[in-house]
Design a protein around this motif. Structure first.
Motif, PDB file in Angstrom:
ATOM      1  N   GLY A  30       0.825  -1.215   0.000  1.00 27.97           N
ATOM      2  CA  GLY A  30       0.000   0.000   0.000  1.00 27.97           C
ATOM      3  C   GLY A  30       0.851   1.254   0.000  1.00 27.97           C
ATOM      4  N   HIS A  31       0.708   2.040  -1.078  1.00 31.26           N
ATOM      5  CA  HIS A  31       1.566   3.208  -1.301  1.00 31.26           C
ATOM      6  C   HIS A  31       0.865   4.518  -0.930  1.00 31.26           C
ATOM      7  N   GLY A  32      -0.315   4.422  -0.313  1.00 30.74           N
ATOM      8  CA  GLY A  32      -1.127   5.619  -0.113  1.00 30.74           C
ATOM      9  C   GLY A  32      -0.639   6.588   0.945  1.00 30.74           C
ATOM     10  N   ASP A  33      -0.024   6.071   2.012  1.00 31.72           N
ATOM     11  CA  ASP A  33       0.382   6.935   3.114  1.00 31.72           C
ATOM     12  C   ASP A  33       1.895   7.136   3.105  1.00 31.72           C
ATOM     13  N   THR A  34       2.401   7.637   1.978  1.00 33.72           N
ATOM     14  CA  THR A  34       3.842   7.891   1.847  1.00 33.72           C
ATOM     15  C   THR A  34       4.058   9.333   1.421  1.00 33.72           C
ATOM     16  N   GLN A  35       5.248   9.851   1.710  1.00 33.42           N
ATOM     17  CA  GLN A  35       5.568  11.228   1.313  1.00 33.42           C
ATOM     18  C   GLN A  35       6.712  11.278   0.322  1.00 33.42           C
ATOM     19  N   THR A  36       7.200  10.112  -0.096  1.00 36.01           N
ATOM     20  CA  THR A  36       8.295  10.042  -1.057  1.00 36.01           C
ATOM     21  C   THR A  36       7.806   9.329  -2.305  1.00 36.01           C
ATOM     22  N   ASP A  37       8.245   9.809  -3.463  1.00 38.32           N
ATOM     23  CA  ASP A  37       7.946   9.157  -4.737  1.00 38.32           C
ATOM     24  C   ASP A  37       8.967   8.043  -4.928  1.00 38.32           C
ATOM     25  N   SER A  38       8.508   6.798  -5.039  1.00 41.16           N
ATOM     26  CA  SER A  38       9.439   5.669  -5.140  1.00 41.16           C
ATOM     27  C   SER A  38      10.208   5.649  -6.456  1.00 41.16           C
ATOM     28  N   HIS A  39       9.799   6.497  -7.422  1.00 38.01           N
ATOM     29  CA  HIS A  39      10.624   6.653  -8.619  1.00 38.01           C
ATOM     30  C   HIS A  39      11.937   7.346  -8.267  1.00 38.01           C
ATOM     31  N   LEU A  40      11.922   8.110  -7.166  1.00 36.47           N
ATOM     32  CA  LEU A  40      13.070   8.942  -6.802  1.00 36.47           C
ATOM     33  C   LEU A  40      13.804   8.468  -5.553  1.00 36.47           C
ATOM     34  N   GLY A  41      13.111   7.817  -4.642  1.00 36.91           N
ATOM     35  CA  GLY A  41      13.722   7.373  -3.386  1.00 36.91           C
ATOM     36  C   GLY A  41      12.843   6.333  -2.730  1.00 36.91           C
ATOM     37  N   LEU A  42      13.273   5.856  -1.561  1.00 31.84           N
ATOM     38  CA  LEU A  42      12.532   4.800  -0.876  1.00 31.84           C
ATOM     39  C   LEU A  42      11.535   5.383   0.119  1.00 31.84           C
ATOM     40  N   PRO A  43      10.238   5.242  -0.133  1.00 28.49           N
ATOM     41  CA  PRO A  43       9.234   5.687   0.847  1.00 28.49           C
ATOM     42  C   PRO A  43       9.205   4.713   2.029  1.00 28.49           C
ATOM     43  N   VAL A  44       8.987   5.250   3.221  1.00 24.09           N
ATOM     44  CA  VAL A  44       8.921   4.413   4.417  1.00 24.09           C
ATOM     45  C   VAL A  44       7.599   4.681   5.139  1.00 24.09           C
ATOM     46  N   ILE A  45       6.836   3.621   5.417  1.00 23.72           N
ATOM     47  CA  ILE A  45       5.584   3.751   6.171  1.00 23.72           C
ATOM     48  C   ILE A  45       5.868   3.373   7.619  1.00 23.72           C
ATOM     49  N   GLN A  46       5.776   4.349   8.503  1.00 27.07           N
ATOM     50  CA  GLN A  46       6.047   4.102   9.932  1.00 27.07           C
ATOM     51  C   GLN A  46       4.741   3.804  10.658  1.00 27.07           C
ATOM     52  N   LYS A  47       4.193   2.620  10.389  1.00 26.56           N
ATOM     53  CA  LYS A  47       2.971   2.189  11.062  1.00 26.56           C
ATOM     54  C   LYS A  47       3.191   0.804  11.641  1.00 26.56           C
ATOM     55  N   THR A  48       2.444   0.482  12.676  1.00 24.04           N
ATOM     56  CA  THR A  48       2.519  -0.868  13.225  1.00 24.04           C
ATOM     57  C   THR A  48       1.817  -1.835  12.275  1.00 24.04           C
ATOM     58  N   LYS A  49       2.068  -3.107  12.472  1.00 24.27           N
ATOM     59  CA  LYS A  49       1.418  -4.114  11.636  1.00 24.27           C
ATOM     60  C   LYS A  49      -0.096  -4.053  11.802  1.00 24.27           C
ATOM     61  N   GLU A  50      -0.569  -3.814  13.028  1.00 25.84           N
ATOM     62  CA  GLU A  50      -2.004  -3.726  13.274  1.00 25.84           C
ATOM     63  C   GLU A  50      -2.611  -2.546  12.515  1.00 25.84           C
ATOM     64  N   GLU A  51      -1.899  -1.412  12.515  1.00 28.47           N
ATOM     65  CA  GLU A  51      -2.385  -0.235  11.781  1.00 28.47           C
ATOM     66  C   GLU A  51      -2.442  -0.526  10.287  1.00 28.47           C
ATOM     67  N   LEU A  52      -1.441  -1.207   9.764  1.00 29.06           N
ATOM     68  CA  LEU A  52      -1.414  -1.554   8.340  1.00 29.06           C
ATOM     69  C   LEU A  52      -2.540  -2.518   7.993  1.00 29.06           C
ATOM     70  N   LYS A  53      -2.830  -3.447   8.891  1.00 31.09           N
ATOM     71  CA  LYS A  53      -3.906  -4.420   8.648  1.00 31.09           C
ATOM     72  C   LYS A  53      -5.277  -3.756   8.629  1.00 31.09           C
ATOM     73  N   LYS A  54      -5.418  -2.649   9.350  1.00 33.17           N
ATOM     74  CA  LYS A  54      -6.703  -1.949   9.406  1.00 33.17           C
ATOM     75  C   LYS A  54      -6.883  -0.972   8.252  1.00 33.17           C
ATOM     76  N   GLU A  55      -5.842  -0.748   7.466  1.00 36.08           N
ATOM     77  CA  GLU A  55      -5.956   0.241   6.397  1.00 36.08           C
ATOM     78  C   GLU A  55      -5.313  -0.270   5.097  1.00 36.08           C
ATOM     79  N   GLU A  56      -3.995  -0.167   4.979  1.00 38.22           N
ATOM     80  CA  GLU A  56      -3.297  -0.475   3.718  1.00 38.22           C
ATOM     81  C   GLU A  56      -3.572  -1.882   3.192  1.00 38.22           C
ATOM     82  N   LEU A  57      -3.595  -2.861   4.096  1.00 38.98           N
ATOM     83  CA  LEU A  57      -3.686  -4.256   3.651  1.00 38.98           C
ATOM     84  C   LEU A  57      -5.105  -4.702   3.313  1.00 38.98           C
TER      85      LEU A  57
END
Length: 504
Positions: free
Chosen positions: A192-219
């Motif tokens: 899930g690329h929605g909650d990132t502030q970096t364009d992965s064409h240019l650099g590595l985006p990092v999502i600083q969320k717990t696994k539980e938070e990711l399961k409730k949204e991105e996944l």
């Protein structure tokens, strides 16, 4: 096939439609010498999303569709095994090829309320039919990213919205529509690329969320797709340390994420395709050619998209992978090719599109998504003011020649653009947002934005916004407008639907 030939079936390097003859021949060499499994078509090196290098040649970019058909025929003719042809066409062939049918962005389709499932499935179906006519077997779409970060530089208009359950349903409908048309599709960009502030064409985006938070949204959209039989998922170049043992490593090269989470824990047994391997989020990490391709394969990717080092990649995988791993991946790709009719290739003719039918669909869609998002309009009052010469139309980044201006003038039977702001009691402001991407305030000049804000504070104004709705935040306090109408895009059909709202 021997193991080297089987590994080669994993590779789908970029093929540029507008390119030099030398580069066309380089692709032919890859096909003949490396026996690659497929090609992913892009418009040109200059316009490829992941290409940020300046280009020396000036190429003729006309006749894109005709050139692509010619290249597909040319490449298929020399390939020992028919090639799996893919394209990244989230809103249709038009994303890469001019003068082909364009469909609304995902954010636009996400604004449809009651009829969303059936209409979005129909869009996917029509899009798929267009691609099938053009010799495309696989569309690298739709996005299943939840656009929770409004400052996201790379997703935005490509997402169906901010609600995970809605994104899950609509991305699946788009997928199913393409599948009904007989082409392949995939959900992207896992996890899930929605909650990132970096364009992965240019650099590595990092999502600083717990696994539980990711399961409730991105996944959620990906799990929903898996539960409903989705057969392909693209893994993105973004890091989620909570999913990879605390490491800031791109999901596309993380076995923890691609194999342990996606395949084992979430139960996905389909085909995993990597995002473009030339993107700087991963490409810059591996100066040794071929190592990135091995890492992506080892992580669990079955198809390696946009590899710049095919020969070295095949060699690295052959040295490191087991025979069993190679056979499993090869059999999945071979079955996909069979299912999508790749082995039945026949020489292509340049397709003709039914533009009338396309426009009818666009009108049906526009009537559903073009809407008053705040305030209200009073048609009786607008007619009275128009008759008294007190209704003005001011346009920004557009002109009096747009379909919207013409329709408005027809409805009120006079040229509203000629009524001065000084004499007007009410002003219709139409804004045609120059860009759907957020860079430089979506292409809108600061002085023009200041002019719109001042006008909204000085007069009673109705804002008609044609463009990415995420750009509305740059137009000041929306409560300063008597009403805000969102057209989402500048399609003629959207402009007509917006003009129609002034009679309701």
């Amino acid at each position: 096939m021997n193991s080297i030939q089987k590994i080669a079936q994993c590779f789908s390097p970029a093929a540029f439609i507008h390119d030099t003859e030398e580069n066309y021949q380089a692709i032919e060499k890859l096909i003949q010498e490396q026996e690659i499994g497929g090609l992913t078509f892009f418009h040109s090196r200059h316009s490829a999303a992941a290409n940020f290098e300046k280009r020396a040649e000036v190429l003729d970019v006309s006749g894109t569709l005709e050139k692509m058909i010619g290249l597909i025929n040319r490449y298929q003719a020399i390939s020992k095994t028919p090639l799996l042809i893919s394209i990244d066409g989230e809103y249709g062939l038009a994303m890469r090829i001019e003068k082909t049918p364009q469909y609304p962005f995902a954010i636009t389709l996400g604004a449809i309320a009651d009829k969303a499932p059936e209409l979005i499935e129909e869009v996917g179906y029509r899009m798929g039919l267009d691609m099938k006519k053009a010799g495309i077997h696989l569309n690298l779409a739709p996005c299943a990213d939840v656009n929770t970060n409004p400052n996201n530089p790379v997703i935005g208009y490509r997402s169906f919205g901010t609600n995970p359950d809605k994104v899950a349903r609509l991305s699946l409908e788009m997928y199913l529509g393409m599948k009904r048309a007989g082409i392949g599709a995939c959900l992207k960009h896992f996890p899930g690329h929605g909650d990132t502030q970096t364009d992965s064409h240019l650099g590595l985006p990092v999502i600083q969320k717990t696994k539980e938070e990711l399961k409730k949204e991105e996944l959620i959209p990906f799990q929903y797709g898996i539960d409903h039989g989705v057969e392909m998922i693209m893994v993105g170049h973004l890091a989620a340390p909570a999913l990879s043992g605390g490491k800031e490593i791109a999901a596309s090269i993380s076995r923890d994420i691609t194999t342990d989470l996606l395949k084992t824990e979430m139960g996905f047994d389909g085909i995993v395709i990597s995002d473009a391997l030339n993107m700087k989020a991963v490409a810059d990490l591996f100066p040794e050619p071929g190592l990135l391709e091995w890492e992506a394969f080892h992580a669990g990717n079955d198809i390696l998209c946009f590899s710049d080092h095919v020969k070295e990649g095949i060699s690295a995988i052959s040295k490191n992978a087991t025979k069993e791993e190679i056979d499993i991946v090869f059999e999945k790709i071979w079955a996909l090719k069979d299912k999508l009719g790749v082995f039945d290739f026949k020489k292509l003719e340049v397709p003709q599109f039914d533009w009338n039918s396309h426009s009818e669909l666009q009108s049906r869609l526009a009537k559903e998504y073009v809407s008053i998002v705040s305030g209200k309009t009073d048609s009786a009052e607008l007619n009275r003011l128009a008759n008294e010469g007190k209704l003005s139309h001011q346009f920004f980044f557009g002109n009096n020649d747009t379909i919207f201006s013409k329709k408005l003038n027809q409805k009120f039977d006079l040229d509203l653009g000629n009524t001065s702001i000084d004499k007007a009691e009410k002003v219709i402001i139409s804004v045609f947002v120059p860009s759907h991407k957020p860079l430089n305030q979506f292409g809108m000049y600061e002085e023009t934005l200041a002019e719109i804000k001042l006008l909204a504070q000085a007069k009673s104004c109705i804002l008609v916004h044609f463009g990415n709705p995420l750009a509305l935040k740059h137009l000041g306090n929306l409560e300063d407008f008597e009403a805000v109408i969102c057209g989402y895009q500048s399609f003629e059909e959207a402009q007509e639907a917006a003009a129609d709202l002034f009679l309701k």
